[in-house]
Each structure stands twice: as C-alpha cells, then as structure tokens.
Design a protein around this motif. Structure first.
Motif, PDB file in Angstrom:
ATOM      1  N   ALA A  25      49.571  46.545  35.596  1.00 41.65           N
ATOM      2  CA  ALA A  25      48.748  47.409  36.684  1.00 41.65           C
ATOM      3  C   ALA A  25      47.288  48.508  36.545  1.00 41.65           C
ATOM      4  CB  ALA A  25      49.818  48.277  36.799  1.00 41.65           C
ATOM      5  N   GLY A  26      47.535  48.812  35.069  1.00 39.44           N
ATOM      6  CA  GLY A  26      46.089  49.341  34.500  1.00 39.44           C
ATOM      7  C   GLY A  26      45.540  48.554  34.775  1.00 39.44           C
ATOM      8  N   ALA A  27      45.305  47.495  33.337  1.00 39.50           N
ATOM      9  CA  ALA A  27      44.269  47.199  33.350  1.00 39.50           C
ATOM     10  C   ALA A  27      43.458  46.896  34.742  1.00 39.50           C
ATOM     11  CB  ALA A  27      44.574  46.008  32.426  1.00 39.50           C
ATOM     12  N   VAL A  28      44.701  46.154  35.186  1.00 40.25           N
ATOM     13  CA  VAL A  28      43.818  45.595  35.982  1.00 40.25           C
ATOM     14  C   VAL A  28      43.256  46.628  37.391  1.00 40.25           C
ATOM     15  CG1 VAL A  28      44.185  44.221  38.090  1.00 40.25           C
ATOM     16  CG2 VAL A  28      45.668  43.528  36.232  1.00 40.25           C
ATOM     17  N   TRP A  29      43.771  47.768  37.337  1.00 41.96           N
ATOM     18  CA  TRP A  29      43.029  48.717  38.621  1.00 41.96           C
ATOM     19  C   TRP A  29      41.714  49.245  37.413  1.00 41.96           C
ATOM     20  CZ3 TRP A  29      41.278  53.984  37.663  1.00 41.96           C
ATOM     21  CH2 TRP A  29      40.593  53.926  38.670  1.00 41.96           C
ATOM     22  N   TRP A  30      41.185  49.243  36.164  1.00 36.63           N
ATOM     23  CA  TRP A  30      40.244  49.844  36.135  1.00 36.63           C
ATOM     24  C   TRP A  30      39.255  48.549  35.572  1.00 36.63           C
ATOM     25  CZ3 TRP A  30      38.498  53.852  33.859  1.00 36.63           C
ATOM     26  CH2 TRP A  30      39.133  54.883  34.044  1.00 36.63           C
ATOM     27  N   TRP A  31      40.120  46.923  35.935  1.00 31.16           N
ATOM     28  CA  TRP A  31      38.934  46.210  35.414  1.00 31.16           C
ATOM     29  C   TRP A  31      38.620  45.601  37.613  1.00 31.16           C
ATOM     30  CZ3 TRP A  31      39.877  41.556  39.067  1.00 31.16           C
ATOM     31  CH2 TRP A  31      38.719  40.655  38.850  1.00 31.16           C
ATOM     32  N   GLN A  32      39.156  46.234  38.337  1.00 28.32           N
ATOM     33  CA  GLN A  32      38.646  45.483  39.960  1.00 28.32           C
ATOM     34  C   GLN A  32      38.023  47.094  40.143  1.00 28.32           C
ATOM     35  OE1 GLN A  32      39.435  47.454  42.326  1.00 28.32           O
ATOM     36  NE2 GLN A  32      41.236  49.499  42.036  1.00 28.32           N
ATOM     37  N   ILE A  33      37.648  48.321  39.868  1.00 25.99           N
ATOM     38  CA  ILE A  33      36.929  48.973  39.935  1.00 25.99           C
ATOM     39  C   ILE A  33      35.571  49.079  39.730  1.00 25.99           C
ATOM     40  CG2 ILE A  33      38.536  50.742  40.628  1.00 25.99           C
ATOM     41  CD1 ILE A  33      37.632  52.720  38.017  1.00 25.99           C
ATOM     42  N   GLY A  34      35.410  48.575  38.489  1.00 26.96           N
ATOM     43  CA  GLY A  34      34.352  47.641  37.875  1.00 26.96           C
ATOM     44  C   GLY A  34      33.560  46.433  38.622  1.00 26.96           C
ATOM     45  N   ARG A  35      34.411  45.895  39.367  1.00 28.90           N
ATOM     46  CA  ARG A  35      33.525  45.074  40.436  1.00 28.90           C
ATOM     47  C   ARG A  35      33.050  45.087  41.368  1.00 28.90           C
ATOM     48  NH1 ARG A  35      33.853  42.406  36.267  1.00 28.90           N
ATOM     49  NH2 ARG A  35      34.555  44.637  35.503  1.00 28.90           N
ATOM     50  N   PRO A  36      31.765  43.852  41.617  1.00 31.57           N
ATOM     51  CA  PRO A  36      30.946  44.087  42.583  1.00 31.57           C
ATOM     52  C   PRO A  36      31.197  43.620  43.705  1.00 31.57           C
ATOM     53  CG  PRO A  36      29.544  43.214  40.599  1.00 31.57           C
ATOM     54  CD  PRO A  36      31.200  43.199  40.229  1.00 31.57           C
ATOM     55  N   VAL A  37      31.095  44.174  44.676  1.00 33.08           N
ATOM     56  CA  VAL A  37      31.627  44.443  46.101  1.00 33.08           C
ATOM     57  C   VAL A  37      30.142  44.073  47.169  1.00 33.08           C
ATOM     58  CG1 VAL A  37      32.752  45.242  48.567  1.00 33.08           C
ATOM     59  CG2 VAL A  37      33.764  45.966  45.759  1.00 33.08           C
ATOM     60  N   ALA A  38      30.270  43.220  47.543  1.00 32.10           N
ATOM     61  CA  ALA A  38      29.415  42.726  48.236  1.00 32.10           C
ATOM     62  C   ALA A  38      30.319  43.076  49.529  1.00 32.10           C
ATOM     63  CB  ALA A  38      30.008  40.521  48.413  1.00 32.10           C
ATOM     64  N   LEU A  39      29.016  43.257  49.990  1.00 26.85           N
ATOM     65  CA  LEU A  39      28.372  44.423  51.637  1.00 26.85           C
ATOM     66  C   LEU A  39      27.445  43.819  52.452  1.00 26.85           C
ATOM     67  CD1 LEU A  39      29.254  48.136  50.059  1.00 26.85           C
ATOM     68  CD2 LEU A  39      31.799  46.267  51.101  1.00 26.85           C
ATOM     69  N   PRO A  40      27.430  43.915  54.323  1.00 27.90           N
ATOM     70  CA  PRO A  40      26.107  43.658  54.252  1.00 27.90           C
ATOM     71  C   PRO A  40      25.200  44.434  54.548  1.00 27.90           C
ATOM     72  CG  PRO A  40      28.519  44.931  56.038  1.00 27.90           C
ATOM     73  CD  PRO A  40      28.844  44.324  54.533  1.00 27.90           C
ATOM     74  N   ASP A  41      23.934  43.845  54.373  1.00 32.53           N
ATOM     75  CA  ASP A  41      23.127  44.890  53.946  1.00 32.53           C
ATOM     76  C   ASP A  41      22.792  45.708  55.330  1.00 32.53           C
ATOM     77  OD1 ASP A  41      22.763  43.693  51.639  1.00 32.53           O
ATOM     78  OD2 ASP A  41      21.036  41.960  52.148  1.00 32.53           O
ATOM     79  N   ALA A  42      21.904  46.729  54.789  1.00 33.80           N
ATOM     80  CA  ALA A  42      21.371  47.355  56.533  1.00 33.80           C
ATOM     81  C   ALA A  42      20.079  47.365  56.785  1.00 33.80           C
ATOM     82  CB  ALA A  42      21.145  48.530  55.567  1.00 33.80           C
ATOM     83  N   PRO A  43      19.877  46.941  58.061  1.00 34.08           N
ATOM     84  CA  PRO A  43      18.223  46.595  58.247  1.00 34.08           C
ATOM     85  C   PRO A  43      17.762  47.263  57.581  1.00 34.08           C
ATOM     86  CG  PRO A  43      19.343  47.909  59.927  1.00 34.08           C
ATOM     87  CD  PRO A  43      20.307  47.434  58.890  1.00 34.08           C
TER      88      PRO A  43
END
Length: 540
Positions: A25-43
């Motif tokens: 759980a600890g390893a996965v939590w630290w790993w997931q907060i370092g993953r790039p998250v795709a978001l909609p671009d602002a105009p």
C-alpha cells in the motif's frame, strides 16, 4: 506465568499479511502520486482576472496593522502577473495596496479594486475615504470597486449598514462612471436579495471545495454552471460576475473534495473552458499562495495560489500534471527504513534467521514510508520552527516505537522468545495522543489535517505484537488503556459520520484507531480467558 508458546497457525499468516499489505500500500501510494495525470488543456494560458495579495513572505500578514508592501514589490509582482493576467483584484486600500491601480496602468492591466469593511468603524472610514480617492485618481484603470468582501458571511455589518457604505461610494464615483459592487458567497445574495438594489452588478463567490456540501472535483464545473444559471435567473437582467473561484492544492480533504495539485490544475483548466463558452466575467483566487491564511483556515488556506510563495507557477495550463515529481523519495525512505530495522534487530541472536530478517525488512519499509508521508505533509502543514521541531520529535518517537515493536514481532514470527513490551504507559501515551487529536477532529475539525503517517507505525505495531503473544502469556491492560480502547473507535467513527462516509481519509483514521484499540482488546480478552481457565496465572 505460563511459558510463551509459538504463534498459532492462524495468527502468524495474518501478521505476515498485514506486513505485506502495509508495504504494498505504501509503495503504490508513493508511486501513484508520481504518475503524470492527463487533464484537459486550457484554451489559453492567459486568464481574465486574478486575486492579488502580496503577503507571501514569512511573517507577512494583513492581520498586522503595521504591515506595508513597498511600491517596488508591487511593481515587480504586477510586471510578472501582466504576462498571464489582464486584471487583478485587490481587497484593501491599506498596506500600500492603494498603489496598485497606478502601477497596473503601467503594465496595461485593469483593477477590481477592493475596499475592506469589518467591525472597526474607524478602519472602515479610512478604507472608504482612500478607496474613493484612488478610484477618482485612476478611473480609466478601475474595472469596478468592490465595497466589502464577505462582510455578511462574517456577520460584521448589517445589510443596512453595508448598503449605506456602498451607496456612499456609488454617489462619490457617479461622475467617473466606475461601477460599484459588493462581493459575497452566492448563498448570501439569495439570503439578502435586497443588496442587489444597491450595486451596479453582483459579485458572487463560488468555491466548490468550501461549500457546506463539498463538491468533488469531477462535478465542480457542473456545480458552478448550475449556481451561475440560478443566480442569473434569480436576478434577471442584472450582470453577475464570479468574483472568486478556485481550488486548493494542499490541505485536508472534505468529503470527496480532495485538495491536491492535480485537482487544482483540473479545476482551473475546466473552469476556463466553461467561462469562455458562456462569455462570463470572472476572477480566480488567487495569484500567490498565502502562508498567513494557514493560521485561520488550516493548511488548506495557504494553498489556493496559481503560483507558489516564490512566484513560480505550480502547474502548466497544457499537458499532464504530476502531483509529486519527487515521489521516489518515498521508496528511498522505505529502503533506508528496511536497512535500519534490519540493523536494529541483527544484534540479537534470536533475530538472526531468515524469517525474522524478512519481517524486519517489511516492517522497516512500511514504517519508513509512512513517516516519510508525514514528513511530506510537514512541508505544507508546519507554520513555524516550533511546529517543525515538535512534529519532527514525534516522528522520531514513532520510528523508535516501530523499531522496538518490529523486533518483538520478528522474534515471534521466527518462533523465538518474545521481546517484552515497553512500559505500559508508553502505549497509553500513543493512545492518549490519538484520543486528544480525535477530540479536536470531532469538535474543531474543519481546518485540521489527519496525521496518519505519524500514528500508523505504532498503531499497527502494537496490534501485530498483541496478535503474536502466545496464548499462555497474560498481560492485563491497565484501566486507562481499556478506557481508551473504548473511546478511540467512537471518536473516529464520529469523524467518519461527520463526512457522511465520503472521505476516504476518515476511514483510514478510523482504521488507525481500531488498530490501537484492537491491541488492548486482544490482551484484555486473552487475560479474561486465562483468569477463567487458569486461576493460577500471574497477572502483570
């Protein structure tokens, strides 16, 4: 006292399972907060208007009546902001902020100029007088004058008194054609609709995170659109401006509304798309993070800025966003903890076999990642050196407690003699700390964070240690521990109920309290069985 026996075939696998789950759980939590998250671009990276307050250096606060910001600093700020924003909103005439319109004009910016109103009538008089003078001196720069900010929300003036201030400013600026408004959360415009008669247009605040029923980020823009439509319908024919909207990047979650960098970026980008689609006047909050707000609103208050305290952008307006670029630090901390726990246990002969070594490595990895999480929180939560020292010492105590308990657990998993618990008051101290903070969360929890990383290692350690005690080992928990074992789950359950079960953090907090209470309950039940079936047992 009966001699200790080997762990039962049912308990040992459960202890191993808890250790493995904690590490994963600890390893996965630290790993997931370092993953790039795709978001909609602002105009566009350009934003119509932004709230501007320059109080971002240590110790700076508008609560200090002697505070003053030099024109040179304001000039530097507005020069930088002019590259991204067409307008700034101010909240006061004091502290040197009456210089903003003149400096903004230099960089081609407009100003939503604020006049601060509160309970202090002398201060109100000074603000109104200075505001009228500033607006008359620079009418071509002033997009609007906001007379009072959330005064009705704070209950510092009556609607009648507030209307008198607004009317006075409108009359004084009549010849300049500068519009005058008042700003408050949208519900208070509905509560006092007569205020609309005193302004040229309505300025409403919509902050989905701070709603009485917090709105999760995925529903936030729909909420803003619904509220804006409701206000346009209620005040038909009147212009309505959103004077504050935004999302915090740090702080405690409120139900499903989580304060995070990714959610701030997501909200702002989606809001800009929406605002452009309806051609709506708006202002976002805020330009810079404001550390002084943490004294009033907890951690979350200091992290509404698009830029941090060093005027660096916290995220881009296009492309993926990463919550924590340095996420690997958590894994490094786990590895260091594994090595430390292993070294702390190897000097004992009974901890020299493979089973005990594996247990120490797992416990060290899990505990260190948890405390590293707390260390990351300290970067945002701690407001001064005293809080750093105090929390840091608690983290050290948590680590030392975890090391001691890990050695005991490793010995039992290896089938060797158990290491005795420390003084009973030591465990009670951790339980007392949980209870004290639990009371704060129940009765004053709106602005308080959850110190999960601090309490997880001792709580889980004591729980596994209690599980691993042999069936013939009788330790009667002291009465204070038994009381805490009943109180802790109750307090934590109330916190879960306050957030109607929607806040995942409150469930983790409940789990910490259940683990702490569970250790006592296991020993209490075991002692009761031994008292019933083995009257000759010695009680400690």
């Amino acid at each position: 006292m009966s001699p200790p026996s080997s762990p039962s075939s049912r308990v040992a696998p459960l202890a191993w399972l808890i250790l493995v789950v904690a590490v994963v759980a600890g390893a996965v939590w630290w790993w997931q907060i370092g993953r790039p998250v795709a978001l909609p671009d602002a105009p566009s990276a350009r934003i119509a208007c932004v709230s501007y307050a320059p109080f971002r250096k240590p110790g700076e606060t508008p609560l200090d009546p002697q505070a003053f910001v030099s024109p040179e600093r304001i000039d530097a700020d507005l020069k930088a902001l002019s590259e991204r924003f067409d307008c700034v909103r101010t909240y006061s005439q004091g502290f040197g902020l009456n210089a903003v319109p003149e400096i903004a004009q230099k960089y081609g910016m407009k100003v939503l100029m604020g006049i601060w109103l509160g309970r202090d009538l002398k201060l109100n008089e000074r603000e109104v007088t200075m505001g009228i003078a500033t607006a008359k001196a620079h009418p071509e720069v002033i997009r609007g004058v906001i007379v009072g900010n959330e005064v009705l929300l704070r209950g510092e003036q009556s609607p009648q008194a507030l209307t008198a201030y607004i009317t006075r400013v409108r009359d004084a600026l009549h010849d300049t054609h500068v519009p005058v408004t008042y700003a408050d959360v949208w519900e208070f415009w509905l509560r006092y609709p007569q205020m609309a008669d005193s302004v040229d247009y309505l300025t409403i605040h919509i902050l989905p995170y701070w709603e009485d029923e917090p709105v999760p980020p995925q529903d936030a823009i729909r909420h803003v659109a619904d509220v804006y439509a409701q206000m346009k319908a209620r005040f038909a024919g009147r212009e309505v401006m959103i004077g504050e909207t935004g999302w915090p990047s740090e702080g405690r979650p409120r139900r499903q509304a989580s304060a995070s960098l990714v959610n701030e970026a997501r909200y702002l980008r989606e809001f800009l798309v929406y605002a452009g689609s309806v051609d709506m006047p708006y202002n976002v909050i805020e330009a810079f993070d404001q550390p002084w707000k943490r004294d009033q609103e907890g951690t979350v208050g200091g992290y509404w800025g698009i830029f941090d305290v060093d005027a660096r952008p916290k995220f881009g307006m296009q492309g993926p966003v990463v919550e924590e670029p340095n996420w690997i630090v958590g894994w490094y901390a786990g590895a260091a903890g594994a090595a430390l726990f292993l070294l702390a246990g190897l000097w004992r002969r009974e901890l020299g076999n493979a089973r005990s070594r594996i247990a120490l490595v797992l416990a060290g990895f899990a505990a260190a990642m948890s405390i590293a999480w707390q260390g990351r929180r300290m970067i945002y939560d701690c407001r001064n050196a005293m809080e750093w020292v105090f929390t840091g010492l608690l983290c050290v105590l948590s680590l030392l407690t975890a090391i001691y308990l890990a050695r005991r657990i490793a010995a039992r998993l290896a089938g060797t003699a158990p290491i005795q618990l420390p003084d009973r008051r030591w465990r009670f101290g951790w339980m007392f700390g949980l209870a004290f903070y639990g009371l704060l969360l129940v009765f004053d929890g709106r602005y308080r964070d959850f110190p999960l990383g601090l309490f997880w290692p001792p709580a889980v350690g004591f729980f596994i240690a209690a599980l691993m005690e042999s069936a013939g080992y009788c330790v009667v928990p002291i009465i204070e521990e038994r009381f805490m074992a009943c109180l802790l789950p109750l307090l934590a359950a109330v916190v879960v109920a306050q957030e109607i079960g929607l806040n995942p953090t409150t469930w983790l907090w409940l789990a910490v309290n259940l683990a702490s209470a569970g250790a006592v309950m296991i020993e209490w039940r075991r002692a009761g069985r031994l008292q019933t079936h083995q009257p000759q047992a010695t009680h400690q």
